[in-house]
Structures are given as structure tokens and as C-alpha cells.
Scaffold this motif. Structure first.
Motif, PDB file in Angstrom:
ATOM      1  N   ILE A   5       7.002  -9.287 -17.508  1.00 31.41           N
ATOM      2  CA  ILE A   5       7.620  -8.813 -16.274  1.00 31.41           C
ATOM      3  C   ILE A   5       7.155  -9.657 -15.105  1.00 31.41           C
ATOM      4  O   ILE A   5       5.970  -9.977 -14.980  1.00 31.41           O
ATOM      5  CB  ILE A   5       7.326  -7.319 -16.008  1.00 31.41           C
ATOM      6  CG1 ILE A   5       8.023  -6.869 -14.726  1.00 31.41           C
ATOM      7  CG2 ILE A   5       5.838  -7.034 -15.966  1.00 31.41           C
ATOM      8  CD1 ILE A   5       8.052  -5.377 -14.529  1.00 31.41           C
ATOM      9  N   LYS A   6       8.100 -10.035 -14.275  1.00 30.65           N
ATOM     10  CA  LYS A   6       7.808 -10.796 -13.068  1.00 30.65           C
ATOM     11  C   LYS A   6       7.596  -9.806 -11.928  1.00 30.65           C
ATOM     12  O   LYS A   6       8.471  -8.984 -11.639  1.00 30.65           O
ATOM     13  CB  LYS A   6       8.964 -11.736 -12.744  1.00 30.65           C
ATOM     14  CG  LYS A   6       8.729 -12.655 -11.563  1.00 30.65           C
ATOM     15  CD  LYS A   6       9.926 -13.584 -11.400  1.00 30.65           C
ATOM     16  CE  LYS A   6       9.726 -14.536 -10.225  1.00 30.65           C
ATOM     17  NZ  LYS A   6      10.888 -15.438 -10.062  1.00 30.65           N
ATOM     18  N   ILE A   7       6.434  -9.871 -11.277  1.00 25.91           N
ATOM     19  CA  ILE A   7       6.066  -8.916 -10.241  1.00 25.91           C
ATOM     20  C   ILE A   7       5.971  -9.651  -8.909  1.00 25.91           C
ATOM     21  O   ILE A   7       5.256 -10.647  -8.792  1.00 25.91           O
ATOM     22  CB  ILE A   7       4.725  -8.236 -10.563  1.00 25.91           C
ATOM     23  CG1 ILE A   7       4.766  -7.638 -11.976  1.00 25.91           C
ATOM     24  CG2 ILE A   7       4.396  -7.164  -9.534  1.00 25.91           C
ATOM     25  CD1 ILE A   7       3.414  -7.203 -12.484  1.00 25.91           C
ATOM     26  N   THR A   8       6.707  -9.164  -7.905  1.00 23.53           N
ATOM     27  CA  THR A   8       6.713  -9.789  -6.584  1.00 23.53           C
ATOM     28  C   THR A   8       6.428  -8.734  -5.535  1.00 23.53           C
ATOM     29  O   THR A   8       6.953  -7.625  -5.605  1.00 23.53           O
ATOM     30  CB  THR A   8       8.075 -10.437  -6.295  1.00 23.53           C
ATOM     31  OG1 THR A   8       8.403 -11.352  -7.346  1.00 23.53           O
ATOM     32  CG2 THR A   8       8.055 -11.193  -4.975  1.00 23.53           C
ATOM     33  N   CYS A   9       5.579  -9.086  -4.558  1.00 24.74           N
ATOM     34  CA  CYS A   9       5.310  -8.132  -3.486  1.00 24.74           C
ATOM     35  C   CYS A   9       6.490  -8.112  -2.521  1.00 24.74           C
ATOM     36  O   CYS A   9       7.260  -9.067  -2.435  1.00 24.74           O
ATOM     37  CB  CYS A   9       4.005  -8.478  -2.766  1.00 24.74           C
ATOM     38  SG  CYS A   9       4.069 -10.007  -1.824  1.00 24.74           S
ATOM     39  N   ASP A  10       6.617  -7.024  -1.780  1.00 18.62           N
ATOM     40  CA  ASP A  10       7.766  -6.825  -0.899  1.00 18.62           C
ATOM     41  C   ASP A  10       7.589  -7.443   0.475  1.00 18.62           C
ATOM     42  O   ASP A  10       8.489  -7.360   1.306  1.00 18.62           O
ATOM     43  CB  ASP A  10       8.033  -5.317  -0.740  1.00 18.62           C
ATOM     44  CG  ASP A  10       8.394  -4.672  -2.069  1.00 18.62           C
ATOM     45  OD1 ASP A  10       9.018  -5.357  -2.903  1.00 18.62           O
ATOM     46  OD2 ASP A  10       8.037  -3.491  -2.273  1.00 18.62           O
TER      47      ASP A  10
ATOM     48  N   LEU B  15      11.177   0.951 -18.565  1.00  8.93           N
ATOM     49  CA  LEU B  15      10.794  -0.197 -17.740  1.00  8.93           C
ATOM     50  C   LEU B  15      11.978  -1.126 -17.507  1.00  8.93           C
ATOM     51  O   LEU B  15      12.153  -1.667 -16.409  1.00  8.93           O
ATOM     52  CB  LEU B  15       9.641  -0.953 -18.404  1.00  8.93           C
ATOM     53  CG  LEU B  15       8.306  -0.208 -18.466  1.00  8.93           C
ATOM     54  CD1 LEU B  15       7.315  -0.960 -19.338  1.00  8.93           C
ATOM     55  CD2 LEU B  15       7.732   0.016 -17.081  1.00  8.93           C
ATOM     56  N   SER B  16      12.782  -1.330 -18.537  1.00  6.77           N
ATOM     57  CA  SER B  16      13.970  -2.166 -18.400  1.00  6.77           C
ATOM     58  C   SER B  16      14.931  -1.584 -17.371  1.00  6.77           C
ATOM     59  O   SER B  16      15.540  -2.301 -16.573  1.00  6.77           O
ATOM     60  CB  SER B  16      14.667  -2.310 -19.758  1.00  6.77           C
ATOM     61  OG  SER B  16      15.857  -3.066 -19.639  1.00  6.77           O
TER      62      SER B  16
ATOM     63  N   ASP C  43      16.285  -7.158 -13.983  1.00  6.28           N
ATOM     64  CA  ASP C  43      16.116  -8.561 -14.375  1.00  6.28           C
ATOM     65  C   ASP C  43      14.663  -9.020 -14.351  1.00  6.28           C
ATOM     66  O   ASP C  43      14.334 -10.075 -14.912  1.00  6.28           O
ATOM     67  CB  ASP C  43      16.935  -9.471 -13.449  1.00  6.28           C
ATOM     68  CG  ASP C  43      18.432  -9.279 -13.643  1.00  6.28           C
ATOM     69  OD1 ASP C  43      18.819  -8.767 -14.716  1.00  6.28           O
ATOM     70  OD2 ASP C  43      19.208  -9.633 -12.726  1.00  6.28           O
ATOM     71  N   GLU C  44      13.797  -8.275 -13.689  1.00  2.00           N
ATOM     72  CA  GLU C  44      12.385  -8.663 -13.670  1.00  2.00           C
ATOM     73  C   GLU C  44      11.732  -8.426 -15.040  1.00  2.00           C
ATOM     74  O   GLU C  44      10.702  -9.019 -15.343  1.00  2.00           O
ATOM     75  CB  GLU C  44      11.623  -7.857 -12.606  1.00  2.00           C
ATOM     76  CG  GLU C  44      11.989  -8.236 -11.178  1.00  2.00           C
ATOM     77  CD  GLU C  44      11.148  -7.497 -10.169  1.00  2.00           C
ATOM     78  OE1 GLU C  44      10.633  -6.406 -10.521  1.00  2.00           O
ATOM     79  OE2 GLU C  44      10.999  -7.980  -9.030  1.00  2.00           O
ATOM     80  N   TRP C  45      12.317  -7.553 -15.834  1.00  2.00           N
ATOM     81  CA  TRP C  45      11.771  -7.234 -17.154  1.00  2.00           C
ATOM     82  C   TRP C  45      12.417  -8.137 -18.191  1.00  2.00           C
ATOM     83  O   TRP C  45      13.628  -8.312 -18.214  1.00  2.00           O
ATOM     84  CB  TRP C  45      12.021  -5.767 -17.494  1.00  2.00           C
ATOM     85  CG  TRP C  45      11.542  -5.370 -18.858  1.00  2.00           C
ATOM     86  CD1 TRP C  45      12.285  -5.277 -19.994  1.00  2.00           C
ATOM     87  CD2 TRP C  45      10.199  -5.031 -19.223  1.00  2.00           C
ATOM     88  NE1 TRP C  45      11.487  -4.895 -21.043  1.00  2.00           N
ATOM     89  CE2 TRP C  45      10.201  -4.742 -20.607  1.00  2.00           C
ATOM     90  CE3 TRP C  45       8.997  -4.951 -18.518  1.00  2.00           C
ATOM     91  CZ2 TRP C  45       9.048  -4.368 -21.297  1.00  2.00           C
ATOM     92  CZ3 TRP C  45       7.856  -4.584 -19.204  1.00  2.00           C
ATOM     93  CH2 TRP C  45       7.881  -4.297 -20.564  1.00  2.00           C
ATOM     94  N   CYS C  46      11.621  -8.716 -19.072  1.00  2.00           N
ATOM     95  CA  CYS C  46      12.144  -9.658 -20.059  1.00  2.00           C
ATOM     96  C   CYS C  46      11.556  -9.359 -21.440  1.00  2.00           C
ATOM     97  O   CYS C  46      10.352  -9.134 -21.575  1.00  2.00           O
ATOM     98  CB  CYS C  46      11.788 -11.087 -19.655  1.00  2.00           C
ATOM     99  SG  CYS C  46      12.337 -12.345 -20.838  1.00  2.00           S
TER     100      CYS C  46
END
Length: 317
Positions: free
Chosen positions: A43-48, A23-24, A29-32
């Protein structure tokens, strides 16, 4: 037997390590990593999509039995995710876990949430939702997703997806008196619960009521006492009213109530209430708890900091 358990635990830990590394690598950078020793991640999840660009934070605790025997413990932080939509997403994650029981599930969960964000962004309902957010300007400062790298998970306030036997009946739901202030209306609802499954059933039942489903916020908290472990299973939900769920749960803890779910619906009236909105939410909850016999001590009730009227005497109306 102990050797078998150790082997299973070791296999689970190795599977977790491999999954986290993957996952990393995939999400960068979205994975913390919040706390590697305690197996806490985010994890920060953003739509496209271009507009609106919806974001959610998935916070995760990996228990020792994951993935072989236990699901991840998680929270989803997204101020735009409310009511029936949150329940719909939770159901889809539960179905994924059950379908892939025993397998690593986090990648599937992340992509399921991302698909949900894309669908929400493309939905024609987003315009109405944006207008609703603009109207409720008192929450505007909280609309952005917090810095996910600083988030911590309270293990008492996380929702654990475990397949449970269906309860035979939905517990009886009581509806309390409304409190109205500057055109905003608050109404409490209460039901006895002894399992998280009952909580889910009650919430679904409440959302069948069009008026309740149309509320700007449906804040809830519950506490269930586990006799065998002598501990409480408890959780809360802000439904977009930032920090309201935690305050409501704190009230239940102060009053030391157990085996009860309290929901407070708020219909926003167009005038900002500031901190008074939290007072009304807790007053509503406290009133219905007293009315239904979950607490009778006025002195204990007053510890929450609000100023309810003391009942003068029991008189028939």
C-alpha cells in the motif's frame, strides 16, 4: 488435533480475505495485490499535507498464522525515513501489534504510518532534512518512492515483529578504523548477535552516540544462524543510501559470517563519490570482520570485488 489446526488455519485465511477486501475498498488504487497466492500486498501511504508531500510504501506478507498467532511480515520503503525516526516508527507498530494481538492489524498500521507522515511533514525539522537531501545529490535519483505495483518482498530480508524476552545485556560493540575520501568519512561498527532483539538494542545504543546519530547514513546488515532450522535470519537497512544495505548483506553472505551485526556510518562531505561509496562501505565492513576474527581468508574476502590491502604480517604497532 489436526482438525483443530485446520479450523484455525481456515479461520485465519477467512479473516485475511475479509481484511484485504476491506482495505481494497477503503484505499482503492493505493492498495496493490503483489501475489495473492503468497499473500503479498503493498500500500502506498501519502500524508494529506500540501508541502512537503511525504510518501511511504508498506509491503506486507500475511503468514498462515495471521492474525491469530503470527504478526504480518513487512518492509517500509521511504528514502526520507532514516535512523532514529525509522526505529521510532517500528516501535510504534510493534506496540500496536502487541496491544491488538490476535486481531487484524493492517488498517491500524497504515493509519499509524500516515499519522507519522503528517507529523513529520509538519515538523520544523523538515526544512533541515530537505537541505540534507539536496546536499547529498548523488542519491537524488533515488529519492522518489519506487512504483509500488512492481515491488517484491524478499522474505529473507524482512523484519518480523515478535515480542521477545529482553536480553540481559547489550553485546559488546567494536568500532573500526575510518576510511576518508573527498571529505566523506566511513566508519564500521560490529557486535555479536544471536537474536533480533539484540540487534535492536545495539542500534539503539549506537544512536545514543551523538556523532553516530548525526551521520548522513547508518547502513547495517546482520546474519543470525538458527540451529534448530539450519537456516539464517538476516536483514539489512539502507538508511537512505539506496542499495547499500543489500550490498552489505551480500558481503556477509559471501564471507559466510554468522551471528554478527555490522553497521557502517557515513558522514557526507559535500563531494559526490559515485560508486566508490559502496566500495568504501564494504571495505569498512570487511576490515572489521577480519580484525574481529569473523573471517580470516583473504581469498574469500576478495570475492566481494573490492581491493583491500593484504595484511603483510602481524606486527605490533
Amino acid at each position: 488435533m489436526a482438525e483443530v489446526l485446520n479450523q484455525e488455519t481456515g479461520a485465519d485465511l477467512q479473516a485475511q480475505i475479509e481484511e484485504v477486501e476491506a482495505l481494497s475498498s477503503i484505499y482503492g488504487d493505493e492498495w496493490c495485490v503483489i501475489d495473492e497466492a503468497s499473500r503479498v500486498f503493498c500500500i502506498k501511504i501519502t500524508c494529506d499535507s500540501e508541502e512537503p508531500k511525504l510518501t511511504a510504501c508498506l509491503q506486507i506478507i500475511l503468514p498462515p498464522g495471521y492474525p491469530s498467532t503470527a504478526p504480518p511480515i513487512y518492509q517500509i520503503n521511504a528514502s526520507w525515513l532514516r535512523g532514529p525516526e525509522r526505529a521510532k516508527l517500528a516501535n510504534s507498530l510493534e506496540e500496536l501489534y502487541i496491544e491488538h494481538a490476535g486481531d487484524s492489524i493492517l488498517y491500524l498500521w497504515v493509519e499509524k504510518i500516515r499519522d507519522f507522515l503528517v507529523a513529520k511533514s509538519q515538523s520544523c525539522e523538515i526544512g533541515a532534512q530537505s537541505e540534507k537531501v539536496n546536499l547529498t545529490a548523488e542519491e537524488e535519483v533515488d529519492e522518489d518512492v519506487p512504483d509500488f505495483s512492481t515491488l517484491k518482498i524478499n522474505t529473507e530480508n524482512t523484519h518480523l515483529f515478535v515480542a521477545e524476552a529482553k536480553d540481559a545485556e547489550i553485546p559488546l560493540i567494536k568500532h573500526g578504523d575510518c576510511i576518508t575520501d573527498r571529505r566523506s568519512t566511513f566508519q564500521p561498527h560490529l557486535a555479536p548477535v544471536v537474536t533480533p532483539k539484540q540487534v535492536k538494542m545495539i542500534l539503539e545504543k549506537l544512536y545514543e552516540n551523538k556523532k553516530i546519530a548525526s551521520a548522513t547514513h547508518n547502513i547495517y546488515a546482520y546474519r543470525i544462524f538458527c540451529e534448530e532450522k539450519h537456516s539464517f535470519l538476516q536483514d539489512c537497512e539502507d538508511d537512505g543510501e539506496t542499495a547499500a544495505g543489500g550490498r552489505l548483506l551480500h558481503l556477509l553472505q559471501i564471507l559466510d559470517v554468522r551471528n554478527v551485526l555490522v553497521v557502517v556510518s557515513r558522514w557526507y562531505g559535500g563531494i559526490l563519490l559515485g560508486p566508490d561509496r559502496f566500495k568504501h562501505i564494504n571495505n569498512c565492513a570487511r576490515n572489521i570482520l577480519v580484525e574481529e576474527g569473523y573471517t580470516t581468508s583473504v581469498e574469500e574476502v576478495s570475492k566481494s570485488g573490492a581491493k583491500p590491502k593484504r595484511p603483510k604480517s602481524k606486527k605490533t604497532k
